[in-house]
Design an enzyme around this catalytic site. Structure first.
Site, short mmCIF file in Angstrom:
data_model
loop_
_atom_site.label_atom_id
_atom_site.label_comp_id
_atom_site.label_asym_id
_atom_site.label_seq_id
_atom_site.Cartn_x
_atom_site.Cartn_y
_atom_site.Cartn_z
N ARG A 158 -24.07 -118.41 -12.15
CA ARG A 158 -23.24 -119.05 -13.17
C ARG A 158 -23.24 -120.58 -13.13
NH1 ARG A 158 -17.48 -115.76 -13.26
NH2 ARG A 158 -18.37 -113.81 -14.01
N SER A 197 -11.10 -111.99 -8.49
CA SER A 197 -9.77 -112.52 -8.77
C SER A 197 -8.78 -111.43 -9.17
CB SER A 197 -9.81 -113.61 -9.83
OG SER A 197 -10.54 -113.18 -10.92
C1 LIG Z 1 -11.66 -114.17 -20.17
C2 LIG Z 1 -11.39 -113.89 -18.72
C3 LIG Z 1 -12.17 -112.95 -18.06
C4 LIG Z 1 -11.96 -112.67 -16.71
N1 LIG Z 1 -12.70 -111.70 -16.12
C5 LIG Z 1 -12.44 -111.36 -14.82
C6 LIG Z 1 -13.13 -110.29 -14.19
O1 LIG Z 1 -13.95 -109.64 -14.80
N2 LIG Z 1 -12.83 -110.00 -12.92
C7 LIG Z 1 -11.90 -110.67 -12.21
O2 LIG Z 1 -11.69 -110.34 -11.05
N3 LIG Z 1 -11.22 -111.70 -12.79
C8 LIG Z 1 -11.46 -112.06 -14.06
N4 LIG Z 1 -10.75 -113.08 -14.66
C9 LIG Z 1 -9.74 -113.78 -13.89
C10 LIG Z 1 -8.43 -112.99 -13.76
O3 LIG Z 1 -8.11 -112.42 -14.97
C11 LIG Z 1 -7.26 -113.88 -13.35
O4 LIG Z 1 -7.64 -114.77 -12.39
C12 LIG Z 1 -6.13 -113.06 -12.74
O5 LIG Z 1 -5.83 -112.02 -13.58
C13 LIG Z 1 -4.92 -113.90 -12.48
O6 LIG Z 1 -3.77 -113.05 -12.35
P1 LIG Z 1 -2.35 -113.63 -12.03
O7 LIG Z 1 -1.43 -112.48 -11.94
O8 LIG Z 1 -2.45 -114.50 -10.85
O9 LIG Z 1 -1.94 -114.58 -13.21
P2 LIG Z 1 -1.88 -114.37 -14.81
O10 LIG Z 1 -2.44 -113.08 -15.21
O11 LIG Z 1 -2.44 -115.59 -15.38
O12 LIG Z 1 -0.33 -114.31 -15.08
C14 LIG Z 1 0.48 -115.45 -15.07
C15 LIG Z 1 1.86 -115.06 -15.47
O13 LIG Z 1 2.78 -116.09 -15.19
C16 LIG Z 1 3.62 -116.33 -16.28
N5 LIG Z 1 4.03 -117.72 -16.24
C17 LIG Z 1 3.24 -118.81 -16.09
N6 LIG Z 1 3.99 -119.92 -16.07
C18 LIG Z 1 5.27 -119.53 -16.21
C19 LIG Z 1 6.50 -120.23 -16.27
N7 LIG Z 1 6.57 -121.54 -16.19
N8 LIG Z 1 7.64 -119.52 -16.44
C20 LIG Z 1 7.59 -118.17 -16.52
N9 LIG Z 1 6.46 -117.47 -16.46
C21 LIG Z 1 5.31 -118.14 -16.31
C22 LIG Z 1 2.78 -115.99 -17.46
O14 LIG Z 1 3.57 -115.70 -18.55
C23 LIG Z 1 2.03 -114.78 -16.94
O15 LIG Z 1 2.82 -113.65 -17.11
C24 LIG Z 1 -10.96 -113.38 -15.99
C25 LIG Z 1 -10.19 -114.32 -16.66
C26 LIG Z 1 -10.39 -114.58 -18.01
C27 LIG Z 1 -9.54 -115.59 -18.69
#
Ligand SMILES: Cc1cc2nc3c(=O)[nH]c(=O)nc-3n(C[C@H](O)[C@H](O)[C@H](O)COP(=O)(O)OP(=O)(O)OC[C@H]3O[C@@H](n4cnc5c(N)ncnc54)[C@H](O)[C@@H]3O)c2cc1C
Ligand code: SF4
Ligand code: SF4
Ligand code: FES
Lengths: 284, 319, 615
Positions: free
Chosen positions: C320, C430
């Site tokens: 990538r 991730s």
């Molecule tokens: C297009 C795309 C494709 C991807 N493909 C893959 C893949 O194939 N495999 C892989 O492993 N990973 C992939 N990823 C990465 C992965 O999706 C994310 O890194 C991971 O899901 C992050 O999860 P999380 O729970 O940490 O945060 P998130 O899912 O980002 O959740 C964050 C949460 O925090 C809340 N929040 C944020 N700030 C505040 C605030 N100030 N007050 C209240 N609530 C707040 C939001 O509302 C949300 O609910 C991809 C990402 C994208 C964008």
């Protein structure tokens, strides 16, 4: 215009909406259409029997379609629910179910091939609106009409797909061809509630009443619908519905074929207008 | 061109018209158009969006009274659908409480999801340590329903919810129940099915708005039918709804092959029912119904063959 | 009705007094007026475990906390409806070894992770992570996640970049969506309560302990303190620093990292931002690797397959970061199309034919239609690299607890940095990071809450009052133009992209520092012409933009100081990795005056030898 059809009346036309059958049979010859009723057709399941046994419903409709195929004719129906059930069955059969179902049909020496299309009276008239217009003898120029499509003539579009389900125009086209005025009517695409009149009576009465009131507000003289089930619901249950919701409006509800018949100059009696529960004689 | 947007500022409802050059938005999506309006004309306009690629479900709104997923709808599609209209009306999803402008309250829907007992209860043979087994066919069966993104587009259009939501739930809630009940890993489909029955399963009016509008091609109505069939199969068949459906089936298979309206009323609500008897009398008075039909209509030609066919299908698909 | 229900549940379960319960009816200030008369900080809603974020990390944390001790009150806050997260957007899959028959092992997974991260990964962490990842897959399966299946009915897996074995488990091309809804269902099943449409504005650290957060109820506009014995930040990444050049959702604004900075905590490896080679030209939405995997080719404005210039043996299938740099190089040297932020090269799949495209790449075709208004079947699509993931995040002590150095505060998922991903995250790592670290954080936060007491809430109170007056100041003046904030946001994205994007040099980074100062000044003077407290999304965007500016500044600090090239951090003036000086994490903090400071922390090296990263 296709002139000959395998006619699928549907249960309701044989009983509670006998006037729908009378009127469609009355207008057909005037329009030069031959309707040959499918011999031995069965209930389409009315979007109910599948709740008990989806497979039995599919088998029954495969048989209905196979009967039409034996006549080498496309199927025409006026009931929207029959239209949906038959078209959905056809789609399922044509997309992989044919062989399996044919093994069951074989028990009665029948076979489904997929050669007969399924259409509705509304669609046929919309496709031939010009011809229809040319046959009008008594243009309904003083009549204000609220057109009520009924769910299963437009939705779901994956099974029906004749026109846009959010902005359909076939009904307006037909009614205008008859010379009538189509009034803007906010609930023209709503649901009359027929299919849940037993289990969800209170809601359904509210829906029915809402439609009648909306049509009345738009100053329509009558509601017209292509579907005999909608007609039944809006007509037979209208007084009940208005009573439950304490509404006053009262409007005749007539079948599409009845309206066409009037414009073609056919006698109201032949169109079964006196069978309508809410008096519709003023329209004639 | 003009966009008339239904607005709500927390206290009052009003409509606001925004004038936009067509060329500025014609290559955009519906969500793109809303963003354009917010960022160039009026930053007080509120709506929600997150992924802009049709997967998070945040951006459902109504255009001319019909619900769309904003980021999944191109303006050109709308121009085509509405025959190049130069005014569009944009409103929040219906059947939800509006919080502000185009923003609606999701809490009641989430509470409804709780009612159908979300979450798989796996069969005893499976374990947290080793997971489950599922073959391709079993997987294919449920995977379509898993596409639901909780966008609420189906619920917005549901005629039953509009009439009365106190004894009903959003179509997608039933879809969620369906996907659990039909999962081969599930210990007992009735956990979810029963909960669906208790919360309005039989009240669907079959308007098919849900099927028609879903951006993910899910049919809430078909899932409802599926759950009903499952409930009936498992003996959960008392009440007006099941009796109603059953009478269609009985007429089709056991009786004449066609529906009999009066029998329908009687079978659905019982002979003593006064309410529907009134309707039957209305029908008879209008001359629509032969009272003698109650003793059995005429059997259709070839009914015996039809029964044979259905029996064959049943035999072949016995579980 | 139900809105009240949830709020009532929330407070009932945890509240000390019912005073602030009716924030929406009595107004926040009144609630405070009442509370200031009593000495025991009553009047503030509170709960045992408060989780911010509803991605996989937040949802798994909630269930873990509930399971650890069902008596604890657990509340999950999200600024949007729970399923609108970045997690739901993930497509490819989730790593985790569950099949050892082809010689794969936890150790190999860890090794690939370490190497993929260009050795900035803490190796003990990677090893534990790989072990937990395997278990997580079975657990998710058991919870009802419908994974795609192999012929034996087991969870199916595919190849993901940088992996030596096939271990990326998937659910069609919607793994993240399916994961989100599995976790959400599980959370509902366990009676987790949500406070949606609540925006966490700040966390409060008093005497080194976390005592709660300031929440803005977006629905009413009320800004109120919420006390908690433990708080978990699962707020996702900060990739929106590149505003329109990212594949991530609008909500990925680094709120957690920025709040941590303001509270005096450490933002670790902030300069480590991953770029994906193929985002659509307009808006950066992802075109998955599958497009190239299926045989798609990249073309410049001369119609050349330019990858032959960079990696002739791998062409479009090179890793990538290399493909991303090659594309940017073409654009920079005038062989791209378009200009500035709208510059692009072409991704061509037309030769695959309609049938194959429709069968194998329907999603991508759909995205082409939506964003570029063109059909991939007929024409090549305009693409450019796009920011995809934040490796950096809130510093936590170790994977064992996911606790930050401030007792009571935990972080998980993309918001956190325990260092699993180092300088570059592997595809598929991730989602399982979020799943695994979320669960650990939840369990430990619950354990901590069992023993802890509430803080005094004094600082929390002050912070809240500050935000209340801030809202008034920013929105109440009637000043400001509609587009001011949005223009600033675009400019920030573009400036970060040009100067701190795929190619970084000293001079560009220094120039960016000046820009940041200018942006910050403009931001401080910004006024929002919308004083309505009800669902004021413009104010939400305003707060988010402030957070992005902070995150940008922290990233810039790390990027400037790290005079080497490592993983996604590519310095044209220091092309080589420099293990002697930079085998360490950058640790950025901010003092009360707003000045940022940088320190370093050695990478934990273990069984894997530090070597050149070659594929
Ligand atoms: C297009 C795309 C494709 C991807 N493909 C893959 C893949 O194939 N495999 C892989 O492993 N990973 C992939 N990823 C990465 C992965 O999706 C994310 O890194 C991971 O899901 C992050 O999860 P999380 O729970 O940490 O945060 P998130 O899912 O980002 O959740 C964050 C949460 O925090 C809340 N929040 C944020 N700030 C505040 C605030 N100030 N007050 C209240 N609530 C707040 C939001 O509302 C949300 O609910 C991809 C990402 C994208 C964008
Ligand atoms: S078919 Fe049933 S569930 Fe679907 S929209 Fe109509 S009433 Fe609602
Ligand atoms: S069923 Fe379809 S329309 Fe309804 S919420 Fe789910 S995705 Fe949206
Ligand atoms: S913004 Fe996520 S579905 Fe439209």
């Amino acid at each position: 215009m296709q002139k000959e059809f395998a006619f699928f009346p549907g249960c309701v036309l044989t009983q509670a909406a006998i006037e729908a059958k009378m009127s469609i049979e009355a207008i057909a010859p005037v329009l030069g259409i031959t309707l040959k009723e499918i011999k031995g057709w069965s209930c389409c399941g009315a979007s109910q029997a599948q709740d008990v046994d989806p497979l039995a419903t599919l088998v029954a409709n495969a048989r209905n379609l196979a009967l039409a195929e034996q006549m080498k004719l496309p199927v025409l129906t006026t009931c929207s629910t029959c239209l949906l059930m038959l078209r959905r069955a056809k789609a399922q059969l044509d997309n992989g179910q044919k062989e399996k179902i044919n093994t069951y049909l074989a028990k009665g020496n029948m076979n489904y091939q997929g050669t007969s299309e399924v259409t509705s009276l509304l669609w046929l008239l919309a496709q031939n609106a010009e011809e229809l217009k040319s046959k009008v003898k008594k243009p309904l120029s003083k009549l204000k009409v609220a057109v009520f499509y009924g769910c299963h003539s437009i939705r779901p579009s994956k099974d029906l797909g004749f026109e846009s389900s959010t902005n359909p125009t076939s009904f307006e086209t037909v009614v205008r061809a008859l010379g009538a005025e189509v009034v803007p009517f906010t609930k023209r695409l709503d649901c009359c509630g027929f299919h849940a009149v037993y289990p969800a009576e209170k809601s359904v009465m509210k829906m029915t009443s809402g439609i009648v009131n909306s049509a009345a507000e738009s100053k329509a003289d009558c509601v017209v619908t292509p579907c005999p089930l909608c007609q039944m619901q809006l007509d037979i249950y209208q007084d009940d519905a208005q009573e439950t919701t304490k509404s006053k409006a009262r409007l005749p509800v007539i079948h599409l074929a009845q309206l066409v018949g009037l414009a073609l100059g056919i006698d109201a009696k032949k169109l079964g207008l006196d069978y309508n529960v809410i008096d519709a004689s003023k329209i004639a | 061109m003009k966009f008339i947007i239904d607005r709500f500022d927390g206290k009052k409802n009003y409509q606001q018209t925004y004038t936009v050059e067509k060329q500025d938005i014609e290559a955009l999506t519906l969500l793109g158009t809303l963003l354009f309006i917010k960022q160039h004309l009026d930053l007080t306009l509120n709506f929600t969006a997150s992924c802009r690629m049709a997967i998070c479900g945040a951006c459902g709104v109504r255009v001319n009274g019909h619900a769309y997923l904003g980021c999944d709808t191109k303006m050109t599609e709308l121009f085509e659908e509405y025959k190049d209209a130069d005014t569009f009306r944009i409103s929040p999803l219906a059947n939800y409480t509006v919080l502000s402008d185009l923003v609606v309250d999701w809490e009641p829907a989430i509470e409804n999801l709780r009612k159908i007992k979300p979450g798989l209860v796996a069969k005893d043979e499976f374990s947290e340590k080793e997971g489950c087994r599922q073959n391709q066919e079993q997987y294919d069966r449920i995977v379509g329903q898993w596409d639901c993104i909780l966008c609420g587009v189906c619920a917005s259009e549901c005629n039953k919810l509009t009439a009365d939501h106190s004894d009903y739930m959003e179509p997608f809630v039933f879809t969620h129940a369906w996907k659990l009940a039909n999962d081969s890993r599930s210990k007992d489909p009735m956990i979810h099915t029963k909960a669906a029955v208790m919360n309005g399963l039989w009240n669907c009016v079959h308007c098919h708005e849900c099927t028609n509008r879903c951006p993910k091609h899910i049919s809430g109505a078909e899932d409802i039918a599926g759950l009903r069939a499952l409930a009936m199969r498992k003996g959960l068949n008392s009440g007006v709804g099941p009796a109603h459906a059953k009478s269609f089936y009985t007429d089709l298979v056991e009786d004449s092959g066609r529906l009999n309206e009066i029998r329908l009323a009687l079978r659905t609500e019982g002979v003593s029912t006064v309410a529907r008897a009134g309707t039957a009398i209305t029908l008879m008075r209008a001359g629509k119904m032969n009272p003698l039909e109650i003793f059995g209509g005429h059997e259709i030609e070839g009914h015996k063959d039809l029964v044979k066919m259905i029996e064959a299908a049943k035999a072949a698909n016995k579980e | 009705m139900s809105e009240q229900f949830t709020r009532r549940e929330f407070l009932q379960s945890a509240c000390i007094t019912m005073g602030a319960l009716c924030v929406s009816t009595t107004g926040v200030e009144k609630a405070f007026a009442a509370s200031s008369t009593s000495t025991n900080s009553s009047g503030m809603p509170s709960c045992d475990v408060l989780i911010i974020g509803t991605g996989a990390a937040g949802l798994r944390a909630a269930v873990a906390a509930r399971k650890k001790n069902p008596k604890l009150s657990v509340v999950v806050v999200s600024k949007v409806m729970p399923s609108r997260s970045a997690t739901t957007m993930a497509e490819g899959g989730i790593n985790g070894v569950i099949d050892f028959s082809e010689g794969d092992s936890f150790e190999l997974h860890a090794k690939d992770t370490v190497k993929g991260g260009d050795f900035l990964v803490d190796q003990d962490t990677a090893m534990k992570f790989a072990t937990y990842a395997g278990a997580a897959i079975h657990e998710l399966d058991y919870l009802g996640m419908p994974f795609s299946r192999d012929s034996k009915g087991r969870v199916d897996k595919r190849y993901a970049g940088g992996a030596s074995k096939i271990r990326c488990n998937f659910a069609s091309d919607k793994t993240g969506h399916i994961l989100t809804h599995t976790c959400l269902d599980d959370a509902l099943k366990h009676g987790v309560k949500f406070l949606m449409d609540h925006h966490m504005l700040d966390i409060s650290i008093e005497n080194g302990h976390c005592e709660g957060v300031v929440l803005r109820n977006v629905r009413t506009g009320d800004i109120a303190p919420v006390r908690a014995k433990s708080v978990i930040l699962a707020t996702g990444g900060y990739t929106r620093v590149f505003w329109n050049r990212t594949s991530t959702p609008y909500i990925a604004t680094g709120d957690g990292a920025a709040a941590a900075l303001r509270a005096g905590l450490t933002f670790k490896d902030p300069e480590m931002l991953q770029f994906h080679p193929t985002g659509v030209c307009h808006g950066g939405t992802l075109i998955t690797e599958a497009a190239r995997g299926e045989g798609g080719i990249l073309l410049n404005n001369l119609g050349e397959r330019f990858m032959k210039r960079y990696v002739p043996n791998k062409m479009e299938l090179a890793p990538r970061d290399i493909v991303a740099r090659s594309i940017e190089m073409e654009i920079r040297e005038g062989r791209g199309f378009g200009h500035d932020m709208e510059a692009y090269v072409l991704l061509d799949v037309t030769h695959l034919g309609k049938e194959k495209i429709m069968r194998n790449l329907p999603q991508i075709r759909h995205i082409g239609l939506l964003f570029e208004n063109m059909d991939l079947v007929e024409k090549p699509i305009a693409i450019r690299p796009t920011a995809h993931y934040s490796m950096g995040g809130i510093h936590v002590n170790s994977l064992d607890t996911m606790a930050t150095p401030a007792p009571g505060l935990f972080a998980a998922g993309e918001a956190a940095c325990v260092s699993i991903h180092g300088a570059n995250r592997l595809g598929g790592n991730s989602l399982c990071d979020a799943t695994v670290t979320g669960k650990i954080a939840g369990t430990n936060a619950a354990e901590y809450a069992e023993k802890a007491d509430f803080g005094t809430g004094k600082r929390l109170n002050d912070l809240t009052l500050k935000w209340i007056s801030h809202f008034k100041e920013v929105t109440g003046s009637g000043k400001g133009n509609v587009n001011d904030m949005y223009a600033l946001r675009e400019e920030m994205g573009a400036a970060n992209w040009y100067n701190m994007g795929i190619f970084r040099t000293e001079s560009k980074l220094l120039a960016l520092a000046d820009k940041h100062a200018e942006f910050q000044a403009r931001y401080d003077a910004l006024r929002i012409p919308n004083s309505n407290p009800v669902f004021n999304t413009a104010f939400t965007e305003y707060v988010e933009l402030g957070n992005l500016l902070l995150a940008s500044r922290a990233a810039l600090m790390g990027a400037t100081a790290r005079k080497e090239s490592r993983g996604s951090h590519f310095r044209e003036d220091y092309l080589k990795r420099d293990d002697e000086n930079f085998l360490k994490h950058s640790m950025v903090t901010m003092d009360e005056s707003g000045k940022m400071h940088l320190a370093w922390k050695d990478v934990v090296v273990g069984q894997f030898k530090i070597e050149e990263r070659k594929y």
